[in-house]
Design a protein around this motif. Structure first.
Motif, PDB file in Angstrom:
ATOM      1  N   UNK A 178      -2.893   8.902 -17.326  1.00  0.00           N
ATOM      2  CA  UNK A 178      -2.417   8.983 -15.941  1.00  0.00           C
ATOM      3  C   UNK A 178      -3.592   8.907 -14.970  1.00  0.00           C
ATOM      4  N   UNK A 179      -4.710   9.560 -15.293  1.00  0.00           N
ATOM      5  CA  UNK A 179      -5.877   9.518 -14.421  1.00  0.00           C
ATOM      6  C   UNK A 179      -6.412   8.097 -14.281  1.00  0.00           C
ATOM      7  N   UNK A 180      -6.451   7.352 -15.393  1.00  0.00           N
ATOM      8  CA  UNK A 180      -6.895   5.955 -15.331  1.00  0.00           C
ATOM      9  C   UNK A 180      -5.972   5.142 -14.429  1.00  0.00           C
ATOM     10  N   UNK A 181      -4.666   5.373 -14.558  1.00  0.00           N
ATOM     11  CA  UNK A 181      -3.706   4.660 -13.727  1.00  0.00           C
ATOM     12  C   UNK A 181      -3.866   5.034 -12.258  1.00  0.00           C
ATOM     13  N   UNK A 182      -4.123   6.325 -11.978  1.00  0.00           N
ATOM     14  CA  UNK A 182      -4.317   6.768 -10.586  1.00  0.00           C
ATOM     15  C   UNK A 182      -5.542   6.087  -9.978  1.00  0.00           C
ATOM     16  N   UNK A 183      -6.626   6.013 -10.743  1.00  0.00           N
ATOM     17  CA  UNK A 183      -7.825   5.332 -10.232  1.00  0.00           C
ATOM     18  C   UNK A 183      -7.551   3.864  -9.953  1.00  0.00           C
ATOM     19  N   UNK A 184      -6.785   3.222 -10.831  1.00  0.00           N
ATOM     20  CA  UNK A 184      -6.426   1.815 -10.607  1.00  0.00           C
ATOM     21  C   UNK A 184      -5.573   1.673  -9.349  1.00  0.00           C
ATOM     22  N   UNK A 185      -4.646   2.609  -9.151  1.00  0.00           N
ATOM     23  CA  UNK A 185      -3.809   2.557  -7.949  1.00  0.00           C
ATOM     24  C   UNK A 185      -4.638   2.778  -6.693  1.00  0.00           C
ATOM     25  N   UNK A 186      -5.611   3.688  -6.756  1.00  0.00           N
ATOM     26  CA  UNK A 186      -6.482   3.904  -5.594  1.00  0.00           C
ATOM     27  C   UNK A 186      -7.230   2.636  -5.228  1.00  0.00           C
ATOM     28  N   UNK A 229       0.831  -1.209   0.000  1.00  0.00           N
ATOM     29  CA  UNK A 229       0.000   0.000   0.000  1.00  0.00           C
ATOM     30  C   UNK A 229       0.864   1.257   0.000  1.00  0.00           C
ATOM     31  N   UNK A 230       1.974   1.250   0.761  1.00  0.00           N
ATOM     32  CA  UNK A 230       2.863   2.422   0.790  1.00  0.00           C
ATOM     33  C   UNK A 230       3.522   2.638  -0.567  1.00  0.00           C
ATOM     34  N   UNK A 231       3.967   1.554  -1.210  1.00  0.00           N
ATOM     35  CA  UNK A 231       4.592   1.675  -2.530  1.00  0.00           C
ATOM     36  C   UNK A 231       3.588   2.190  -3.559  1.00  0.00           C
ATOM     37  N   UNK A 232       2.371   1.690  -3.503  1.00  0.00           N
ATOM     38  CA  UNK A 232       1.346   2.159  -4.440  1.00  0.00           C
ATOM     39  C   UNK A 232       1.010   3.630  -4.189  1.00  0.00           C
ATOM     40  N   UNK A 233       0.999   4.037  -2.925  1.00  0.00           N
ATOM     41  CA  UNK A 233       0.739   5.456  -2.644  1.00  0.00           C
ATOM     42  C   UNK A 233       1.849   6.345  -3.192  1.00  0.00           C
ATOM     43  N   UNK A 234       3.115   5.887  -3.071  1.00  0.00           N
ATOM     44  CA  UNK A 234       4.210   6.679  -3.646  1.00  0.00           C
ATOM     45  C   UNK A 234       4.065   6.798  -5.158  1.00  0.00           C
ATOM     46  N   UNK A 235       3.744   5.680  -5.815  1.00  0.00           N
ATOM     47  CA  UNK A 235       3.536   5.730  -7.262  1.00  0.00           C
ATOM     48  C   UNK A 235       2.367   6.641  -7.612  1.00  0.00           C
ATOM     49  N   UNK A 236       1.303   6.579  -6.833  1.00  0.00           N
ATOM     50  CA  UNK A 236       0.159   7.447  -7.092  1.00  0.00           C
ATOM     51  C   UNK A 236       0.529   8.913  -6.932  1.00  0.00           C
ATOM     52  N   UNK A 237       1.317   9.234  -5.895  1.00  0.00           N
ATOM     53  CA  UNK A 237       1.730  10.619  -5.696  1.00  0.00           C
ATOM     54  C   UNK A 237       2.569  11.126  -6.865  1.00  0.00           C
ATOM     55  N   UNK A 238       3.455  10.252  -7.378  1.00  0.00           N
ATOM     56  CA  UNK A 238       4.265  10.653  -8.537  1.00  0.00           C
ATOM     57  C   UNK A 238       3.382  10.904  -9.755  1.00  0.00           C
TER      58      UNK A 238
END
Length: 409
Positions: free
Chosen positions: A225-233, A97-106
């Motif tokens: 990028x938005x699609x990827x962010x939603x997937x990461x969420x 979850x922490x790694x995914x949050x970092x990727x989402x923030x980037x």
């Protein structure tokens, strides 16, 4: 001789009569039992877990109070593999979850950059289109002026033609020039309308042009990028939910391991340690009997009486109990009346019950609260022999005669 005196014979007779009354009167006025024993139940303390006794347990004869620790068991060989596996899974879920949050923030930062670039491109495009519209509008004005000039020239030539000054060819040339300027005005107006439509579309975020999509590359990339962010969420929520569920399992498993690693047995009532099978350091197994605690709250006495008196003794009838060797008399109440052949429990009692004989009824009496209930130093006098007497309401001569008549008839 002294025995021949009348007074002596009368005296001896009276003495014998009194002795007979003393011997037979107790049996006529009540029931007396000499084989009673003070008894009580005890609680058996079994091992709640496997392990070893960690501290010196309470010794035999030591009084205990409700809530007092009796013994403590420690098990150093508890299997903790499941707990370790759950903790590893919990940490892995948190790390993911922490790694995914970092990727989402980037990606959020990249999206902001793309949005800024798109805004700059949009403002630049709008400014360029607005200039082109202004230029075309100026051209329209020039074309309109040229059209006016062409129309004036055409009118002049038509007038001169009517007077025969100019030839028809020059008039047609002026008419063609007027048509050309008029067409130039229409083309300019249509071009202005087209640019204004394009400008409105750009203001709405839609870019129209040859070889272009409805949005530029920055917008397309921003959408990706938005699609990827939603997937990461979604994945972050899944891992956080998994971490919460595993955390609950860890709590349950920790409680289970703690309950197996150490256990303290507490006294559930005031009493005294009756027996103990352990010492400090003893190894014990689950459900092994460790000690017995005497329950002095409810003392009772079991006695045997002839079954001919069965109907005279009933539940709730009062009695008197006296310990052998002591003059104190304790009150008691009949709890149960059973025949001599009745099967009763034995393992839960601290003292042996009187052995029944033929034609004997077994009576159990509850001792009223007294100093015996708190005499922990003497195990509440459990096992002490007692004498019990139950008084009769009448001498029962009628009943004796009826039973005698029944036996000889």
């Amino acid at each position: 001789m002294i025995w021949n005196h009348r007074i002596v014979r009368i005296t001896i007779g009276l003495v014998l009569l009194v002795l007979a009354a003393i011997v037979f009167l107790p049996g006529l006025t009540g029931v007396t039992s000499l084989d009673g024993t003070v008894n009580a139940r005890f609680a058996t303390v079994n091992a709640p877990i496997d392990g070893a006794i960690a501290e010196a347990p309470s010794r035999v004869g030591v009084p205990v109070v409700e809530g007092q620790p009796l013994l403590r068991i420690v098990n150093a060989r508890v299997n903790r593999e499941t707990l370790a596996s759950l903790r590893a899974e919990h940490n892995a879920a948190l790390d993911r979850a922490a790694a995914l949050r970092r990727e989402r923030d980037e990606l959020i930062a990249l999206r902001q950059q793309l949005a800024a670039r798109l805004e700059v491109y949009k403002r630049t495009t709008i400014a360029n289109l607005e200039r082109e519209v202004e230029i075309l509008r100026k051209r329209v004005e020039v074309s309109q002026a040229q059209d006016v000039v062409a129309q004036v020239d055409l009118d002049r030539r038509l007038t001169l033609e009517s007077k025969g000054i100019l030839t028809k060819k020059l008039v047609e040339s002026a008419r063609a020039a007027g048509a050309a300027t008029g067409g130039e005005v229409e083309i300019s107006n249509m071009t202005v309308e087209q640019l204004e439509q394009k400008l409105d579309a750009v203001r709405q975020g839609i870019f129209i042009g040859d070889g272009q999509n409805d949005v530029p590359y920055s917008r397309q990339r921003e959408d990706e990028v938005l699609v990827r962010i939603n997937d990461l969420n979604t994945r972050i929520a899944e891992n956080e939910t998994r971490a919460v569920e595993v955390g609950k399992q860890i709590a349950e498993e920790s409680n289970r391991v703690d309950s197996l690693a150490s256990a303290t047995v507490f006294a559930s009532f005031d009493g005294v340690v009756w027996s103990s099978n352990i010492v400090n350091g003893s190894n014990v197994l689950l459900n092994n009997e460790l000690m017995r605690v005497l329950d002095c709250r409810e003392l009772f006495v079991d006695i045997l009486v002839p079954e001919v008196d069965y109907d005279e003794i009933y539940v709730g009838r009062t009695a008197e109990v006296r310990l052998f060797g002591r003059g104190d008399v304790f009150k008691a109440v009949v709890l149960s009346v059973r025949g001599g052949s009745a099967i009763i429990e034995k393992d839960a009692f601290a003292a042996n019950q009187p052995v029944t004989t033929a034609r004997s009824a077994r009576i159990r009496l509850s001792l009223a609260p007294s100093t015996l209930n708190s005499d922990f130093a003497n195990f509440c006098q459990v096992g002490r022999s007692v004498q019990v007497r139950l008084s009769k309401h009448d001498v029962g001569i009628k009943k004796w005669i009826e039973s005698l008549w029944f036996s000889i008839s």
